[in-house]
Design an enzyme around this catalytic site. Structure first.
Site, mmCIF file in Angstrom:
data_model
loop_
_atom_site.group_PDB
_atom_site.id
_atom_site.type_symbol
_atom_site.label_atom_id
_atom_site.label_comp_id
_atom_site.label_asym_id
_atom_site.label_seq_id
_atom_site.Cartn_x
_atom_site.Cartn_y
_atom_site.Cartn_z
ATOM 1 N N TYR A 49 4.736 59.680 58.186
ATOM 2 C CA TYR A 49 4.802 58.663 57.134
ATOM 3 C C TYR A 49 6.045 57.780 57.267
ATOM 4 C CZ TYR A 49 0.735 60.158 54.387
ATOM 5 O OH TYR A 49 -0.536 60.412 53.942
ATOM 6 N N PHE A 57 8.459 56.621 46.528
ATOM 7 C CA PHE A 57 7.526 57.750 46.584
ATOM 8 C C PHE A 57 7.631 58.549 47.890
ATOM 9 C CE2 PHE A 57 4.991 54.084 48.124
ATOM 10 C CZ PHE A 57 4.517 54.581 49.341
ATOM 11 N N ARG A 85 -12.077 54.227 55.444
ATOM 12 C CA ARG A 85 -11.329 53.739 54.267
ATOM 13 C C ARG A 85 -12.290 53.469 53.118
ATOM 14 N NH1 ARG A 85 -5.545 53.814 54.464
ATOM 15 N NH2 ARG A 85 -5.678 52.331 52.758
ATOM 16 N N THR A 91 -5.979 53.840 47.001
ATOM 17 C CA THR A 91 -4.906 54.846 46.994
ATOM 18 C C THR A 91 -4.780 55.560 45.648
ATOM 19 O OG1 THR A 91 -3.722 53.425 48.556
ATOM 20 C CG2 THR A 91 -2.446 55.160 47.474
ATOM 21 N N ARG A 102 -11.623 59.671 46.663
ATOM 22 C CA ARG A 102 -10.429 59.712 45.819
ATOM 23 C C ARG A 102 -10.790 59.643 44.339
ATOM 24 N NH1 ARG A 102 -6.494 56.046 49.731
ATOM 25 N NH2 ARG A 102 -5.347 57.796 50.652
ATOM 26 N N HIS A 115 -6.271 61.184 53.704
ATOM 27 C CA HIS A 115 -5.607 60.095 54.423
ATOM 28 C C HIS A 115 -6.581 59.524 55.436
ATOM 29 C CE1 HIS A 115 -2.767 57.879 56.971
ATOM 30 N NE2 HIS A 115 -3.484 58.368 57.969
HETATM 31 P P1 IDP Z 1 -3.073 54.993 51.701
HETATM 32 O O1 IDP Z 1 -3.028 56.512 51.824
HETATM 33 O O2 IDP Z 1 -4.172 54.526 50.776
HETATM 34 O O3 IDP Z 1 -3.076 54.296 53.032
HETATM 35 P P2 IDP Z 1 -0.259 54.234 51.500
HETATM 36 O O4 IDP Z 1 0.254 53.032 50.762
HETATM 37 O O5 IDP Z 1 -0.227 54.211 52.995
HETATM 38 O O6 IDP Z 1 -1.721 54.563 50.942
HETATM 39 O O7 IDP Z 1 0.598 55.476 50.986
HETATM 40 C C1 IDP Z 1 0.567 56.695 51.669
HETATM 41 C C2 IDP Z 1 0.461 57.817 50.656
HETATM 42 O O8 IDP Z 1 1.663 57.843 49.860
HETATM 43 C C3 IDP Z 1 -0.651 57.666 49.620
HETATM 44 O O9 IDP Z 1 -1.912 58.099 50.093
HETATM 45 C C4 IDP Z 1 -0.150 58.527 48.487
HETATM 46 O O10 IDP Z 1 -0.331 59.929 48.742
HETATM 47 C C5 IDP Z 1 1.341 58.209 48.530
HETATM 48 N N1 IDP Z 1 1.653 57.058 47.660
HETATM 49 C C6 IDP Z 1 1.427 55.748 47.904
HETATM 50 N N2 IDP Z 1 1.866 54.960 46.891
HETATM 51 C C7 IDP Z 1 2.382 55.819 45.983
HETATM 52 C C8 IDP Z 1 2.999 55.621 44.700
HETATM 53 O O11 IDP Z 1 3.153 54.502 44.205
HETATM 54 N N3 IDP Z 1 3.388 56.748 44.044
HETATM 55 C C9 IDP Z 1 3.230 57.997 44.555
HETATM 56 N N4 IDP Z 1 2.673 58.227 45.755
HETATM 57 C C10 IDP Z 1 2.251 57.147 46.464
HETATM 58 MG MG MG Z 2 -1.600 54.243 54.504
#
Ligand code: IDP
Ligand code: MG
Length: 148
Positions: A49, A57, A85, A91, A102, A115
């Site tokens: 990540y 976060f 996706r 998300t 989700r 993921h």
């Molecule tokens: P994605 O998994 O939909 O691609 P990303 O923005 O890449 O989303 O974020 C990776 C992971 O980080 C998310 O799946 C979630 O578990 C966590 N995450 C993302 N945004 C937030 C937030 O605003 N608060 C808490 N956790 C977050």
């Molecule tokens: Mg992502």
């Protein structure tokens, strides 16, 4: 052919819905090319990540992703990244479309069960992260019919 990397996150494993979650990807017609169960170390989760380093976060995300095992998979087919996706949903679980993984099984924007790679380039990096070349498999629909 396009490939994507899908993880069932610790919440999905602990809820015992690995099979249910993976069936959603199979139902799109994508083919399973690799699968393994593992527990990420903090260093591995931080690398995976890395793009989110510095975000508020990030630290809790690393804590979550290392809290229990995950299941890492590779799926292949036309538009694999977009198809995966699409069945995952947005998300933030409560805001994800009805019928997505989700929305059906996630809790919030951290604990969201799954993921999926966000691009073909990310997919290549993520697949390399989890799988050696000989841990990925190609096969044809009729391969199991040994008397053909
Ligand atoms: P994605 O998994 O939909 O691609 P990303 O923005 O890449 O989303 O974020 C990776 C992971 O980080 C998310 O799946 C979630 O578990 C966590 N995450 C993302 N945004 C937030 C937030 O605003 N608060 C808490 N956790 C977050
Ligand atoms: Mg992502």
């Amino acid at each position: 052919m396009e490939r994507t990397c899908v993880l069932v996150k610790p919440d999905g494993v602990c809820k015992n819905i690995v099979g249910t979650v993976l069936s959603r990807f199979a139902q799109t017609g994508l083919l399973l090319r690799g699968l393994r169960m593992l527990r990420l170390t903090p260093a591995q989760a931080e690398e995976f990540y890395g793009e989110h380093k510095g975000k508020p976060f990030y630290a809790p995300l690393i804590g979550f992703m290392t809290s229990a095992p995950i299941v890492a998979t590779v799926w292949e087919g036309p538009e694999a990244v977009a198809k995966a996706r699409s069945v995952m949903g947005a998300t933030n679980s409560p805001e994800a479309s009805v019928g997505t993984i989700r929305r059906d099984f996630g809790t919030n924007n951290r604990y969201n069960v799954v993921h999926g790679s966000d691009s073909v380039v990310s997919a290549q990096r993520e697949i390399r992260f989890f799988f050696k070349p000989d841990e990925l498999f190609t096969y044809q629909e009729n391969d199991w019919k040994v008397e053909k």
